[in-house]
Motif scaffolding. Structure first.
Motif, mmCIF file in Angstrom:
data_model
loop_
_atom_site.group_PDB
_atom_site.id
_atom_site.type_symbol
_atom_site.label_atom_id
_atom_site.label_comp_id
_atom_site.label_asym_id
_atom_site.label_seq_id
_atom_site.Cartn_x
_atom_site.Cartn_y
_atom_site.Cartn_z
ATOM 1 N N GLY A 165 -3.184 2.115 -11.970
ATOM 2 C CA GLY A 165 -3.215 0.998 -11.031
ATOM 3 C C GLY A 165 -2.139 1.015 -9.957
ATOM 4 N N LYS A 166 -1.290 2.052 -9.928
ATOM 5 C CA LYS A 166 -0.233 2.152 -8.922
ATOM 6 C C LYS A 166 -0.434 3.398 -8.097
ATOM 7 C CE LYS A 166 3.811 -0.205 -10.283
ATOM 8 N NZ LYS A 166 4.896 -0.429 -11.044
ATOM 9 N N LYS A 167 -0.246 3.268 -6.804
ATOM 10 C CA LYS A 167 -0.323 4.435 -5.920
ATOM 11 C C LYS A 167 1.015 5.169 -6.002
ATOM 12 C CE LYS A 167 -2.777 4.764 -1.985
ATOM 13 N NZ LYS A 167 -3.161 4.487 -0.604
ATOM 14 N N VAL A 168 0.957 6.470 -6.337
ATOM 15 C CA VAL A 168 2.169 7.283 -6.478
ATOM 16 C C VAL A 168 1.969 8.636 -5.793
ATOM 17 C CG1 VAL A 168 2.905 6.210 -8.647
ATOM 18 C CG2 VAL A 168 1.436 8.221 -8.715
ATOM 19 N N TYR A 169 3.067 9.174 -5.268
ATOM 20 C CA TYR A 169 3.012 10.522 -4.711
ATOM 21 C C TYR A 169 2.818 11.508 -5.851
ATOM 22 C CZ TYR A 169 4.905 8.533 -0.399
ATOM 23 O OH TYR A 169 5.094 7.796 0.728
ATOM 24 N N SER A 170 2.040 12.577 -5.603
ATOM 25 C CA SER A 170 1.745 13.535 -6.672
ATOM 26 C C SER A 170 2.209 14.966 -6.379
ATOM 27 C CB SER A 170 0.246 13.541 -6.970
ATOM 28 O OG SER A 170 -0.485 14.046 -5.873
ATOM 29 N N SER A 171 2.815 15.188 -5.214
ATOM 30 C CA SER A 171 3.284 16.534 -4.855
ATOM 31 C C SER A 171 4.628 16.455 -4.138
ATOM 32 C CB SER A 171 2.297 17.229 -3.912
ATOM 33 O OG SER A 171 1.040 17.370 -4.516
ATOM 34 N N PHE A 172 5.366 17.566 -4.177
ATOM 35 C CA PHE A 172 6.623 17.651 -3.431
ATOM 36 C C PHE A 172 6.797 19.049 -2.856
ATOM 37 C CE2 PHE A 172 8.069 19.368 -7.478
ATOM 38 C CZ PHE A 172 8.991 20.345 -7.115
ATOM 39 N N THR A 173 7.593 19.132 -1.800
ATOM 40 C CA THR A 173 8.058 20.414 -1.274
ATOM 41 C C THR A 173 9.558 20.295 -1.043
ATOM 42 O OG1 THR A 173 7.603 19.805 1.019
ATOM 43 C CG2 THR A 173 5.889 21.030 -0.125
ATOM 44 N N VAL A 174 10.245 21.418 -1.200
ATOM 45 C CA VAL A 174 11.689 21.481 -0.951
ATOM 46 C C VAL A 174 11.937 22.616 0.030
ATOM 47 C CG1 VAL A 174 13.960 21.963 -1.951
ATOM 48 C CG2 VAL A 174 12.288 20.641 -3.257
ATOM 49 N N GLU B 273 0.812 -1.211 0.000
ATOM 50 C CA GLU B 273 0.000 0.000 0.000
ATOM 51 C C GLU B 273 0.850 1.268 0.000
ATOM 52 O OE1 GLU B 273 -2.517 -0.479 3.380
ATOM 53 O OE2 GLU B 273 -3.433 -2.275 2.577
ATOM 54 N N THR B 274 2.143 1.135 0.181
ATOM 55 C CA THR B 274 3.025 2.287 0.226
ATOM 56 C C THR B 274 3.229 2.829 -1.184
ATOM 57 O OG1 THR B 274 4.156 1.316 2.118
ATOM 58 C CG2 THR B 274 5.283 3.100 0.995
ATOM 59 N N ASP C 152 5.871 6.355 3.922
ATOM 60 C CA ASP C 152 4.670 5.626 4.315
ATOM 61 C C ASP C 152 3.498 5.981 3.410
ATOM 62 O OD1 ASP C 152 3.543 8.060 5.342
ATOM 63 O OD2 ASP C 152 4.478 7.710 7.280
ATOM 64 N N ALA C 153 2.306 5.589 3.813
ATOM 65 C CA ALA C 153 1.113 5.740 2.973
ATOM 66 C C ALA C 153 0.737 7.203 2.724
ATOM 67 C CB ALA C 153 -0.062 5.000 3.604
ATOM 68 N N LYS C 154 1.198 8.128 3.568
ATOM 69 C CA LYS C 154 0.808 9.535 3.417
ATOM 70 C C LYS C 154 1.903 10.434 2.868
ATOM 71 C CE LYS C 154 -2.788 9.335 6.804
ATOM 72 N NZ LYS C 154 -3.523 10.006 7.823
ATOM 73 N N LYS C 155 3.151 10.190 3.290
ATOM 74 C CA LYS C 155 4.231 11.040 2.813
ATOM 75 C C LYS C 155 5.579 10.349 2.946
ATOM 76 C CE LYS C 155 5.020 13.713 7.038
ATOM 77 N NZ LYS C 155 5.086 15.061 7.596
ATOM 78 N N ALA C 156 6.552 10.936 2.241
ATOM 79 C CA ALA C 156 7.937 10.474 2.305
ATOM 80 C C ALA C 156 8.807 11.703 2.547
ATOM 81 C CB ALA C 156 8.322 9.788 1.008
ATOM 82 N N VAL C 157 9.783 11.569 3.452
ATOM 83 C CA VAL C 157 10.635 12.702 3.805
ATOM 84 C C VAL C 157 12.099 12.260 3.748
ATOM 85 C CG1 VAL C 157 11.204 14.416 5.584
ATOM 86 C CG2 VAL C 157 8.840 13.598 5.334
ATOM 87 N N ALA C 158 12.928 13.074 3.076
ATOM 88 C CA ALA C 158 14.356 12.770 2.957
ATOM 89 C C ALA C 158 15.175 14.042 3.102
ATOM 90 C CB ALA C 158 14.654 12.140 1.599
ATOM 91 N N THR C 159 16.422 13.860 3.515
ATOM 92 C CA THR C 159 17.390 14.947 3.468
ATOM 93 C C THR C 159 18.392 14.577 2.384
ATOM 94 O OG1 THR C 159 18.720 13.915 5.199
ATOM 95 C CG2 THR C 159 17.141 15.599 5.887
ATOM 96 N N GLY C 160 18.946 15.597 1.752
ATOM 97 C CA GLY C 160 19.904 15.353 0.685
ATOM 98 C C GLY C 160 20.377 16.663 0.107
ATOM 99 N N LYS C 161 20.776 16.608 -1.157
ATOM 100 C CA LYS C 161 21.294 17.785 -1.846
ATOM 101 C C LYS C 161 20.428 18.079 -3.055
ATOM 102 C CE LYS C 161 25.600 17.197 0.177
ATOM 103 N NZ LYS C 161 26.825 17.821 0.377
ATOM 104 N N VAL C 162 20.203 19.365 -3.302
ATOM 105 C CA VAL C 162 19.313 19.801 -4.380
ATOM 106 C C VAL C 162 20.068 20.725 -5.322
ATOM 107 C CG1 VAL C 162 17.220 21.123 -4.873
ATOM 108 C CG2 VAL C 162 17.268 19.587 -2.927
ATOM 109 N N THR C 163 19.798 20.557 -6.606
ATOM 110 C CA THR C 163 20.290 21.481 -7.626
ATOM 111 C C THR C 163 19.121 21.850 -8.522
ATOM 112 O OG1 THR C 163 20.902 19.732 -9.163
ATOM 113 C CG2 THR C 163 22.621 20.505 -7.679
ATOM 114 N N GLY C 164 19.285 22.957 -9.234
ATOM 115 C CA GLY C 164 18.219 23.362 -10.131
ATOM 116 C C GLY C 164 18.691 24.384 -11.136
ATOM 117 N N ALA C 165 17.888 24.559 -12.162
ATOM 118 C CA ALA C 165 18.197 25.572 -13.171
ATOM 119 C C ALA C 165 18.227 26.954 -12.531
ATOM 120 C CB ALA C 165 17.152 25.510 -14.285
#
Length: 157
Positions: free
Chosen positions: A125-134, A45-46, A87-100
């Protein structure tokens, strides 16, 4: 010692082999039936994240869980991600970000950030996250980028 004729030994060996095959078939069928039964685990379900990171995934993306590198949008990507929650509601990570939006300063030295994926939905047919925040470790104020202003849409296919 009693001597057995060759044809009888062959029949006995064949019968033994058939008995073994039948026993193996029963075990294999039972194992296959068990494997085919739906598994109701938290992992099933994740949600996944559709990741377009890497040349092989650039066009179609790949459904992944806890990737080390992730394309967040056409302008922002994250690397060296260490997932603290998935988990089923959100995923949280620390790391490094780059961007244009920070190429002059962060191309060679990515910025430390916390990435949060949320709003799971079912796509094909697959449960996927649809939003992100940085959230950049030093605060987002130094950069004027849409990807750093609250919740943003995440690729779902």
């Amino acid at each position: 010692m009693k001597r057995t004729s060759t044809p009888r030994r062959h029949r006995t060996a064949i019968a033994a082999a058939l008995a073994c095959a039948a026993a193996f078939g029963t075990v294999a069928t039972a194992t296959g039936a068990q494997a085919a039964a739906p598994q109701h685990t938290a992992k099933a379900e994740t949600p996944y994240v559709i990741n377009h990171y890497g040349e092989e995934n650039a066009d179609k993306g790949k459904a992944e869980r806890s990737p080390a590198n992730l394309v967040l949008s056409e302008f922002t990507s994250a690397q060296a991600l260490h997932w603290k929650q998935w988990d089923a509601k959100k995923a949280v990570a620390t790391g490094k970000v780059t961007g244009a939006w920070c190429l002059d300063t962060c191309l060679d030295k990515p910025l430390k950030a916390t990435v949060t994926l949320s709003d799971p939905k079912t796509v094909h047919g697959k449960k996927v996250y649809s939003s992100f925040t940085v959230k950049l470790a030093g605060g987002n104020g130094a950069y004027d980028s849409e990807d750093l202003k609250g919740k943003q849409p995440l690729a779902t296919s």
